[in-house]
Design an enzyme around this catalytic site. Structure first.
Site, PDB file in Angstrom:
ATOM      1  N   ARG A 168       0.818  -1.215   0.000  1.00 39.83           N
ATOM      2  CA  ARG A 168       0.000   0.000   0.000  1.00 39.83           C
ATOM      3  C   ARG A 168       0.856   1.272   0.000  1.00 39.83           C
ATOM      4  NH1 ARG A 168      -2.410  -3.473  -1.497  1.00 39.83           N
ATOM      5  NH2 ARG A 168      -4.387  -4.332  -0.803  1.00 39.83           N
ATOM      6  N   SER A 217     -11.374  -0.399   2.199  1.00 37.24           N
ATOM      7  CA  SER A 217     -10.774  -0.843   3.464  1.00 37.24           C
ATOM      8  C   SER A 217     -10.272   0.354   4.252  1.00 37.24           C
ATOM      9  CB  SER A 217      -9.604  -1.792   3.188  1.00 37.24           C
ATOM     10  OG  SER A 217     -10.055  -2.970   2.546  1.00 37.24           O
ATOM     11  N   GLU A 287      -5.660   3.013   6.499  1.00 42.69           N
ATOM     12  CA  GLU A 287      -5.288   3.017   5.092  1.00 42.69           C
ATOM     13  C   GLU A 287      -5.857   4.246   4.400  1.00 42.69           C
ATOM     14  OE1 GLU A 287      -6.448   0.223   1.304  1.00 42.69           O
ATOM     15  OE2 GLU A 287      -5.625  -0.767   3.077  1.00 42.69           O
TER      16      GLU A 287
END
Length: 295
Positions: A168, A217, A287
């Site tokens: 990520r 998410s 995130e």
């Protein structure tokens, strides 16, 4: 209420509310709001606003804009930087191309590899910045080169070696943003590829709250574990803060029931972090990006 004001050849909106530009459907007004039609127009805008704080949005997922809005310039690539094509054997996509469109285009053009992107609610630019992934694959596995733009509007061609690619994350030592990517993909069968896309979408429909206002998410998966498992194990499915709720379908999603403000969502993110840490000893890292001013 926003106003459309021409600035040379650049049309800039002032006071545009961002709730309609984010998938959580929350967010206050932007000082400046611009959808660049081309990379050249984007370069003109950036060179004229070198001192403005910048917020980049694609389809508005993975981002929480606070209720007070953003004091700076919001650049929306979706609906603007949308060139998508093939040169030789290389697929090139600009930053505003939706990932679902890119996945279908590649399959229909006889290429394989990017089918996993079909269910991710974002654009190429955001996917590059976050190294978006699903089903065990990440977008940077297939990237051969990117084009970036800096605060002065200068465009540069870079390779994967110029970035630190991780889970990520795609970090650079420069202040720059992605405007396009080129992909080197294996040859594939269109029917097989479309079947894979349908499979990815079916899995997401079964496991995620696809038809609700959410940002994807919320937390990164900690090493060797899954954030959703930890949140569910802590008994937090259905936990509410105002109009925001931890999804009963997938615990790593927070949904807006239609009445939430950004403050509700941010507060719930903090509560989930605190309760998971209290019950498991693990501090989850968000995130999603949280930006802007509180009311």
């Amino acid at each position: 209420m926003s106003a459309l004001i021409p600035e040379g050849e650049v049309a800039v909106r002032y006071g545009e509310r961002l709730a309609g530009r984010t998938t959580w459907r929350v967010g206050g007004p932007a000082d400046l709001f611009y959808v660049p039609p081309t990379v050249a127009a984007l370069a003109t805008f950036l060179s004229a606003h070198r001192d403005s704080p910048l917020l980049w949005l694609g389809l508005g997922s993975n981002t929480l804009v606070r209720d007070g809005g953003f004091r700076g310039a919001v650049l929306v690539t979706a609906g603007g930087l949308g060139d998508l094509g093939i040169a030789g054997a290389t697929v090139r996509a600009e930053a505003g191309v939706p990932l679902a469109k890119l996945a279908r285009f590649c399959v229909q053009s006889g290429y394989a590899g990017l089918e996993f992107l079909a269910g991710i609610p974002g654009t190429v630019g955001g996917a590059l910045a976050m190294n978006a992934g699903a089903g065990g694959h990440e977008i940077w596995e297939y990237v051969t080169a990117v084009e970036t733009i800096d605060r002065h509007g200068r465009v540069d061609r870079r390779t994967c070696a110029d970035f630190e690619i991780a889970y990520r994350r795609a970090a650079s030592s420069r202040e720059e943003w992605f405007v396009s990517a080129s992909f080197d993909l294996p040859v594939g069968d269109a029917e097989v590829g479309m079947a894979r896309i349908r499979e990815h979408l079916a899995i997401r429909n079964r496991t995620q709250p696809m038809h609700t206002a959410n940002a994807g998410s919320v937390f990164r998966n900690p090493p060797g574990d899954h954030a959703g498992r930890l949140i569910e194990g802590a008994g937090l499915k259905g936990l509410r803060e105002g109009g925001a709720m931890v999804s009963p379908r997938h615990a790593n999603f927070i949904i807006n029931d239609g009445t939430a403000c950004a403050a509700d969502i941010e507060c719930l993110i903090g509560r989930v972090q605190a309760l998971v840490q209290e019950r498991t000893g693990i501090l989850l890292s968000p995130e999603v990006k949280i930006v802007g001013e509180a009311v």
